[in-house]
Motif scaffolding. Structure first.
Motif, PDB file in Angstrom:
ATOM      1  N   TYR A   3      38.998  43.085  38.696  1.00 18.80           N
ATOM      2  CA  TYR A   3      39.727  44.346  38.673  1.00 18.80           C
ATOM      3  C   TYR A   3      39.920  44.819  37.232  1.00 18.80           C
ATOM      4  CZ  TYR A   3      43.435  47.770  39.006  1.00 18.80           C
ATOM      5  OH  TYR A   3      44.175  48.917  38.878  1.00 18.80           O
ATOM      6  N   CYS A   6      36.898  46.667  36.024  1.00 17.97           N
ATOM      7  CA  CYS A   6      36.301  47.700  36.880  1.00 17.97           C
ATOM      8  C   CYS A   6      36.785  49.097  36.499  1.00 17.97           C
ATOM      9  CB  CYS A   6      36.583  47.414  38.352  1.00 17.97           C
ATOM     10  SG  CYS A   6      38.188  47.984  38.923  1.00 17.97           S
ATOM     11  N   ASP A   8      38.095  51.200  38.442  1.00 16.15           N
ATOM     12  CA  ASP A   8      39.310  51.568  39.167  1.00 16.15           C
ATOM     13  C   ASP A   8      40.577  51.266  38.366  1.00 16.15           C
ATOM     14  OD1 ASP A   8      37.732  52.274  41.292  1.00 16.15           O
ATOM     15  OD2 ASP A   8      38.078  50.434  42.405  1.00 16.15           O
ATOM     16  N   ASN A   9      40.452  50.409  37.382  1.00 11.97           N
ATOM     17  CA  ASN A   9      41.599  50.013  36.587  1.00 11.97           C
ATOM     18  C   ASN A   9      41.899  51.108  35.552  1.00 11.97           C
ATOM     19  OD1 ASN A   9      43.450  48.894  34.851  1.00 11.97           O
ATOM     20  ND2 ASN A   9      42.327  47.001  34.509  1.00 11.97           N
ATOM     21  N   PRO A  37      41.976  46.620  45.043  1.00  9.71           N
ATOM     22  CA  PRO A  37      41.217  47.802  45.440  1.00  9.71           C
ATOM     23  C   PRO A  37      40.489  47.538  46.762  1.00  9.71           C
ATOM     24  CG  PRO A  37      40.192  46.732  43.551  1.00  9.71           C
ATOM     25  CD  PRO A  37      41.474  46.023  43.818  1.00  9.71           C
ATOM     26  N   TRP A  39      37.480  47.530  47.662  1.00 10.98           N
ATOM     27  CA  TRP A  39      36.216  46.795  47.602  1.00 10.98           C
ATOM     28  C   TRP A  39      36.401  45.311  47.286  1.00 10.98           C
ATOM     29  CZ3 TRP A  39      35.748  44.702  42.819  1.00 10.98           C
ATOM     30  CH2 TRP A  39      36.423  45.333  41.772  1.00 10.98           C
ATOM     31  N   SER A 128      32.351  48.615  43.354  1.00 11.12           N
ATOM     32  CA  SER A 128      33.478  49.542  43.449  1.00 11.12           C
ATOM     33  C   SER A 128      33.042  50.985  43.647  1.00 11.12           C
ATOM     34  CB  SER A 128      34.376  49.431  42.220  1.00 11.12           C
ATOM     35  OG  SER A 128      33.680  49.786  41.054  1.00 11.12           O
ATOM     36  N   THR A 129      31.823  51.303  43.262  1.00  8.58           N
ATOM     37  CA  THR A 129      31.309  52.663  43.456  1.00  8.58           C
ATOM     38  C   THR A 129      29.903  52.605  44.042  1.00  8.58           C
ATOM     39  OG1 THR A 129      30.491  52.726  41.188  1.00  8.58           O
ATOM     40  CG2 THR A 129      32.668  53.672  41.577  1.00  8.58           C
TER      41      THR A 129
END
Length: 143
Positions: A3, A6, A8-9, A37, A39, A128-129
């Motif tokens: 995380y 990534c 998203d962080n 997240p 994922w 994540s994407t």
């Protein structure tokens, strides 16, 4: 760490500086998220923890420590078609000199086309994407 590195962080924009202060460890650079997240599941973390507990982390690092393994290929050019895909929040993307190296990849290695830099993505980009990552890759390869 998954995380922490990534896209998203929110703390990875810009990417974390990979310098560990004296008395700390690498994992101290990252905060644990309050919530995982979508994922990343607890089962994933349990599996990785089990694997690294049993096998250790040394063998994963030894490839990078043992330059003799790659010595026979020094100066060789990568000729297989490919792309360099990363995110603008990736730790390595922020390293000094990457702004010059990435655009030079097609010249240094003729099989590699132009790089794809995904916005708001990082090390965990494919996970994540996934849709954005694959759409970007496939659209360039199918042309």
């Amino acid at each position: 760490m998954m995380y922490g590195l990534c896209g998203d962080n929110p703390h990875s924009d810009p990417p974390v500086e990979p310098f560990v202060p004296p008395g700390n460890g690498f994992l101290d650079l990252f905060e644990d998220p309050e919530e995982l997240p979508s994922w990343l599941a607890e089962a994933d973390i349990d599996t990785l923890a089990t694997e690294f507990t049993e096998a250790g982390f040394t063998s994963a690092l030894n490839w990078y420590r043992n330059w003799q393994l790659t010595a026979p290929w020094e100066g060789a050019q990568y000729r297989m078609p490919g792309r360099y895909v990363t995110g603008d929040r990736d730790l390595v993307y922020g390293f000094v000199g990457m702004d010059q190296l990435i655009p030079a990849l097609p010249t240094l290695h003729p099989g590699i086309g132009p790089a794809h830099i995904l916005p708001a993505a990082a090390t965990g980009s494919p996970r994540s994407t996934p849709t954005r990552s694959m759409r970007r890759c496939w659209s360039s390869w199918v042309r």
